[in-house]
Design a protein around this motif. Structure first.
Motif: not given
Length: 108
Positions: A82-108
């Motif tokens: 928790a101490a490491s997580f707090k420090e890393a979060g304050a420095l902007g080094l980690v986030t638990p909620g980075y979201l990627f919205v993706c779609e599978k490429k269609k086959a040719n």
């Protein structure tokens, strides 16, 4: 991993990245690491006082053999994390909620 590296790997795996964003960035007025600093996140268990209360509870429970041996040790490790997580979060080094919205490429 960095965001650009994850983006690159998703594309290499055959996904088209539509968007990506930090869900805890500007959406919430409470930064995720703040729950480890104060009760601002409305969670006592994440604060320093709450972590120590939990540690004492696990120590007493383990001593009275109400909790399995090693429970207190695990709580100690969680407190360090928790101490490491707090420090890393304050420095902007980690986030638990980075979201990627993706779609599978269609086959040719």
């Amino acid at each position: 991993q960095t965001v650009p590296l994850t983006h690159e790997k998703l594309e290499k795996a055959g996904f088209n990245v539509i968007s990506s964003e930090d869900m805890f960035g500007e959406v919430s007025d409470v930064r995720f690491h703040e729950v480890f600093e104060s009760a601002r996140g409305q969670r006592l268990t994440g604060t320093k006082v709450g972590l120590w209360c939990t540690y004492i509870f696990t120590y007493v429970g383990e001593t009275l053999r109400l909790l399995p041996k090693g429970t207190c040790e695990v709580q100690g490790l969680l407190m360090e994390a928790a101490a490491s997580f707090k420090e890393a979060g304050a420095l902007g080094l980690v986030t638990p909620g980075y979201l990627f919205v993706c779609e599978k490429k269609k086959a040719n």
